[in-house]
Scaffold this motif. Structure first.
Motif, PDB file in Angstrom:
ATOM      1  N   PRO A   1      10.131  -5.195 -21.128  1.00  0.00           N
ATOM      2  CA  PRO A   1       9.615  -4.105 -20.421  1.00  0.00           C
ATOM      3  C   PRO A   1       8.678  -4.401 -19.703  1.00  0.00           C
ATOM      4  CG  PRO A   1       8.615  -4.458 -22.581  1.00  0.00           C
ATOM      5  CD  PRO A   1       9.811  -5.163 -22.182  1.00  0.00           C
ATOM      6  N   VAL A   2       8.419  -3.088 -18.560  1.00  0.00           N
ATOM      7  CA  VAL A   2       7.859  -3.326 -17.351  1.00  0.00           C
ATOM      8  C   VAL A   2       6.777  -2.488 -17.467  1.00  0.00           C
ATOM      9  CG1 VAL A   2       9.463  -2.680 -15.737  1.00  0.00           C
ATOM     10  CG2 VAL A   2       7.502  -4.715 -14.811  1.00  0.00           C
ATOM     11  N   SER A   3       5.200  -2.563 -16.919  1.00  0.00           N
ATOM     12  CA  SER A   3       4.633  -2.291 -16.472  1.00  0.00           C
ATOM     13  C   SER A   3       4.469  -2.367 -15.876  1.00  0.00           C
ATOM     14  CB  SER A   3       3.096  -2.101 -16.982  1.00  0.00           C
ATOM     15  OG  SER A   3       2.613  -1.479 -16.954  1.00  0.00           O
ATOM     16  N   ILE A   4       3.548  -1.508 -14.312  1.00  0.00           N
ATOM     17  CA  ILE A   4       3.158  -1.086 -13.110  1.00  0.00           C
ATOM     18  C   ILE A   4       1.397  -0.579 -12.944  1.00  0.00           C
ATOM     19  CG2 ILE A   4       4.140  -1.275 -10.079  1.00  0.00           C
ATOM     20  CD1 ILE A   4       6.380  -0.879 -11.078  1.00  0.00           C
ATOM     21  N   LYS A   5       1.141  -0.834 -12.381  1.00  0.00           N
ATOM     22  CA  LYS A   5      -0.415   0.054 -11.926  1.00  0.00           C
ATOM     23  C   LYS A   5      -0.240   0.068 -10.677  1.00  0.00           C
ATOM     24  CE  LYS A   5      -5.070  -0.824 -13.197  1.00  0.00           C
ATOM     25  NZ  LYS A   5      -6.384  -1.230 -14.042  1.00  0.00           N
ATOM     26  N   ALA A   6      -0.958   1.781 -10.230  1.00  0.00           N
ATOM     27  CA  ALA A   6      -0.950   1.974  -9.147  1.00  0.00           C
ATOM     28  C   ALA A   6      -2.615   1.938  -9.011  1.00  0.00           C
ATOM     29  CB  ALA A   6      -0.742   3.386  -8.911  1.00  0.00           C
ATOM     30  N   ARG A   7      -3.318   1.602  -7.589  1.00  0.00           N
ATOM     31  CA  ARG A   7      -4.376   1.047  -8.150  1.00  0.00           C
ATOM     32  C   ARG A   7      -4.890   2.147  -6.528  1.00  0.00           C
ATOM     33  NH1 ARG A   7      -7.131  -3.082 -10.244  1.00  0.00           N
ATOM     34  NH2 ARG A   7      -5.403  -4.451 -12.425  1.00  0.00           N
ATOM     35  N   GLY A   8      -4.470   1.715  -5.611  1.00  0.00           N
ATOM     36  CA  GLY A   8      -4.844   2.979  -4.070  1.00  0.00           C
ATOM     37  C   GLY A   8      -4.378   2.771  -3.232  1.00  0.00           C
ATOM     38  N   SER A   9      -4.245   2.251  -2.293  1.00  0.00           N
ATOM     39  CA  SER A   9      -3.613   1.607  -0.890  1.00  0.00           C
ATOM     40  C   SER A   9      -1.752   1.408  -0.952  1.00  0.00           C
ATOM     41  CB  SER A   9      -3.869   0.723   0.100  1.00  0.00           C
ATOM     42  OG  SER A   9      -4.305  -1.027  -0.691  1.00  0.00           O
ATOM     43  N   ASP A  10      -1.498   1.106  -2.166  1.00  0.00           N
ATOM     44  CA  ASP A  10      -0.575   0.397  -3.021  1.00  0.00           C
ATOM     45  C   ASP A  10       0.964   1.956  -2.955  1.00  0.00           C
ATOM     46  OD1 ASP A  10      -1.794   1.056  -4.764  1.00  0.00           O
ATOM     47  OD2 ASP A  10      -1.230  -0.262  -6.200  1.00  0.00           O
ATOM     48  N   ILE A  11       0.148   2.526  -3.386  1.00  0.00           N
ATOM     49  CA  ILE A  11       0.444   4.378  -2.845  1.00  0.00           C
ATOM     50  C   ILE A  11       0.243   4.777  -2.122  1.00  0.00           C
ATOM     51  CG2 ILE A  11       0.269   6.256  -4.695  1.00  0.00           C
ATOM     52  CD1 ILE A  11       2.024   4.373  -6.287  1.00  0.00           C
ATOM     53  N   HIS A  12      -0.668   5.084  -1.687  1.00  0.00           N
ATOM     54  CA  HIS A  12      -1.479   5.946  -0.744  1.00  0.00           C
ATOM     55  C   HIS A  12      -0.479   5.122   0.361  1.00  0.00           C
ATOM     56  CE1 HIS A  12      -4.911   7.494  -2.883  1.00  0.00           C
ATOM     57  NE2 HIS A  12      -3.549   8.006  -3.715  1.00  0.00           N
ATOM     58  N   HIS A  13      -0.768   4.116   0.501  1.00  0.00           N
ATOM     59  CA  HIS A  13      -0.371   3.684   2.209  1.00  0.00           C
ATOM     60  C   HIS A  13       2.156   3.318   2.090  1.00  0.00           C
ATOM     61  CE1 HIS A  13       1.027   1.095   5.847  1.00  0.00           C
ATOM     62  NE2 HIS A  13       1.253   0.138   5.280  1.00  0.00           N
ATOM     63  N   TRP A  14       2.216   2.322   0.783  1.00  0.00           N
ATOM     64  CA  TRP A  14       3.262   1.456   0.671  1.00  0.00           C
ATOM     65  C   TRP A  14       3.961   3.115   0.381  1.00  0.00           C
ATOM     66  CZ3 TRP A  14       3.813  -2.299   3.214  1.00  0.00           C
ATOM     67  CH2 TRP A  14       3.328  -3.128   3.962  1.00  0.00           C
ATOM     68  N   GLY A  15       3.487   4.035   0.220  1.00  0.00           N
ATOM     69  CA  GLY A  15       4.559   4.936  -1.508  1.00  0.00           C
ATOM     70  C   GLY A  15       4.827   5.816  -0.190  1.00  0.00           C
ATOM     71  N   ARG A  16       4.065   5.958   0.551  1.00  0.00           N
ATOM     72  CA  ARG A  16       4.179   7.282   1.521  1.00  0.00           C
ATOM     73  C   ARG A  16       4.926   6.376   2.843  1.00  0.00           C
ATOM     74  NH1 ARG A  16      -1.599   9.471   0.727  1.00  0.00           N
ATOM     75  NH2 ARG A  16      -0.899  10.690  -1.115  1.00  0.00           N
ATOM     76  N   ALA A  17       4.952   5.294   3.385  1.00  0.00           N
ATOM     77  CA  ALA A  17       5.511   4.706   4.134  1.00  0.00           C
ATOM     78  C   ALA A  17       6.837   4.770   4.713  1.00  0.00           C
ATOM     79  CB  ALA A  17       5.088   3.042   4.648  1.00  0.00           C
ATOM     80  N   ALA A  18       7.858   5.250   5.731  1.00  0.00           N
ATOM     81  CA  ALA A  18       8.735   5.232   6.055  1.00  0.00           C
ATOM     82  C   ALA A  18       9.772   4.472   5.626  1.00  0.00           C
ATOM     83  CB  ALA A  18       9.437   5.474   7.446  1.00  0.00           C
ATOM     84  N   ALA A  19       9.163   2.968   5.308  1.00  0.00           N
ATOM     85  CA  ALA A  19      10.172   2.121   5.279  1.00  0.00           C
ATOM     86  C   ALA A  19      10.030   1.370   3.981  1.00  0.00           C
ATOM     87  CB  ALA A  19       9.548   0.471   6.226  1.00  0.00           C
ATOM     88  N   THR A  20       9.236   1.800   3.126  1.00  0.00           N
ATOM     89  CA  THR A  20       8.850   1.186   1.914  1.00  0.00           C
ATOM     90  C   THR A  20       8.429   2.268   0.899  1.00  0.00           C
ATOM     91  OG1 THR A  20       6.886   0.694   1.871  1.00  0.00           O
ATOM     92  CG2 THR A  20       7.777  -0.649   2.882  1.00  0.00           C
ATOM     93  N   ALA A  21       8.837   3.690   1.321  1.00  0.00           N
ATOM     94  CA  ALA A  21       8.028   4.639   0.054  1.00  0.00           C
ATOM     95  C   ALA A  21       9.532   5.127  -0.778  1.00  0.00           C
ATOM     96  CB  ALA A  21       8.607   6.009   0.493  1.00  0.00           C
ATOM     97  N   ARG A  22      10.693   4.859  -0.225  1.00  0.00           N
ATOM     98  CA  ARG A  22      11.816   4.689  -1.519  1.00  0.00           C
ATOM     99  C   ARG A  22      11.900   3.308  -2.535  1.00  0.00           C
ATOM    100  NH1 ARG A  22      18.321   5.708   0.325  1.00  0.00           N
ATOM    101  NH2 ARG A  22      17.016   7.445   1.410  1.00  0.00           N
TER     102      ARG A  22
END
Length: 401
Positions: free
Chosen positions: A136-157
């Motif tokens: 199993p795997v867990s991922i933690k969201a802290r800030g820019s890792d979601i707010h930037h990379w999670g919305r940037a066109a190249a990486t959001a998906r």
């Protein structure tokens, strides 16, 4: 015994001792748990040769591939961080670098779970490794890792897909959890996992004596964080222009420094605004305890450790209503949430200075955030994933030893 493989591209090294100190503290807390055996993989992204020989990358290229870091085994594999791709290929490159290392590591350390402590590129790569090794795997969201990379066109998906595929997710604040759910991540897999603060290290001191050592005659405002545009240091600098009896000290370094220096000069604030550069984390408590206010005008945060550390030192905070700010500034004594503008910050700072709230009362705002609770929560989360996932993973994803 729970065997945990912690994966984080945000982790300190000999050349960047302030880099990811909160990830480090979380990992070391878990490593000290009596029922945990832990290894840390802290990958280093480098551009291709000859760019990797440039000054800013040379020290990273020289890091040992493996070492004991504060009593824990840390591995530092290199992965290709190709410039000009907006991060699109980072996770794929990272997974390629991890596969042979984890295959070798697993022979002596058959890890039960992968704990990815930063969402990108760590999260997508961790999901790939979990599938490869049947854990199993867990991922933690802290800030820019979601707010930037999670919305940037190249990486959001990639970010969103990893969030949907992970067996468990962690969010530093309720606000962060809402953002993750809005991205399509399953709410029932997201656990709130707040940061901690060392309440012994970060504690009130004689503020007047501390300010005297810094040669500050009036009110002292402190801001912390990298000198990058999204931290909003320019907003706080402009606010100080409207507060003639206040001095501002900014602890941090980064590419935005020349612009901030130009603004300080243009506003004639050279005698009241000081750019301190990178301040070792061990020295931050003294600086925060000397301050009357900690002000940080970030465009986004998860739940900033700097907010909690300031409160622990008895120093109220002035921040915008971003991320988990409303979960920290729950009483007037703890500070103000203001509009993200110079006028908003000037007003908020002035209000906090007028309150003169006793440091002991302000400190109560930090007592909810402890590393002990952080460790307990993380252990329960990861152990739960292993306990509930062992049967299904062993049948649907055969383990490789």
């Amino acid at each position: 015994m729970l065997r945990v493989l912690t994966l984080s591209t945000l982790f300190p090294d000999a050349s960047r001792r302030n880099f990811g100190v909160f990830v480090e503290r979380q990992a070391l807390g878990l490593a000290a748990h009596p029922d945990v055996e832990l290894r840390i993989v802290a990958p280093v992204g480098l551009p291709p040769f000859p760019l990797s020989r440039r000054r800013r990358h040379a020290s990273l290229a020289k890091l040992a591939l493996g070492e004991q870091w504060k009593g824990v085994d840390v591995y530092r594999p290199r992965f290709l961080a190709m410039p000009g791709t907006a991060g699109r290929l980072f996770a794929v490159s990272l997974a390629r670098a991890l596969a042979p290392l984890l295959t070798d590591l697993r022979r002596d350390f058959p890890f039960d779970v992968i704990d990815a402590s930063f969402f990108f590129p760590d999260g997508p790569a961790a999901v790939a490794m979990a599938k490869m090794f049947g854990v199993p795997v867990s991922i933690k969201a802290r800030g820019s890792d979601i707010h930037h990379w999670g919305r940037a066109a190249a990486t959001a998906r990639q970010v969103r897909s990893a969030g949907r595929a992970a067996d468990g997710l962690l969010a530093v604040s309720e606000a962060m959890k809402r953002d993750m759910v809005a991205m399509g991540m399953p709410a029932d897999r997201i656990r709130l996992h707040r940061t901690g603060v060392d309440l012994t290290q970060f504690a009130p001191r004689d503020r007047n004596a501390a300010k005297a050592l810094l040669d500050v005659p009036g009110a002292l405002v402190v801001s912390t964080g990298a000198l990058i545009e999204r931290k909003g240091h320019d907003i706080v600098i402009e606010a100080i222009a409207a507060l003639p009896n206040a001095t501002l000290m900014i602890a941090g370094e980064g590419a935005h420094r020349p612009a901030l220096e130009a603004k300080i000069a243009a506003l004639g604030l050279g005698d009241r605004v000081r750019l301190l550069g990178a301040v070792p984390h061990g020295e931050m408590a003294a600086l925060l305890a000397a301050a009357d206010v900690m002000a940080l005008a970030s465009t986004s945060e998860g739940l900033a450790n700097a907010w909690v550390e300031a409160l622990a030192c008895g120093t109220p905070i002035v921040v915008p209503d971003v991320g988990g700010a409303a979960e920290v500034v729950t009483e007037r004594a703890y500070g103000r949430m203001v509009g993200r503008s110079p006028a908003g910050f000037a007003s908020g700072i002035a209000a906090v200075l007028a309150d003169r709230t006793p440091a002991a009362k302000v400190r109560e705002g930090a007592e909810r955030f402890t590393w002990e609770a952080n460790t307990t929560g993380l252990y329960e989360h990861l152990a739960g994933l292993v306990a509930t996932g062992r049967t299904s993973f062993s049948t649907s994803r055969p383990k490789t030893r």
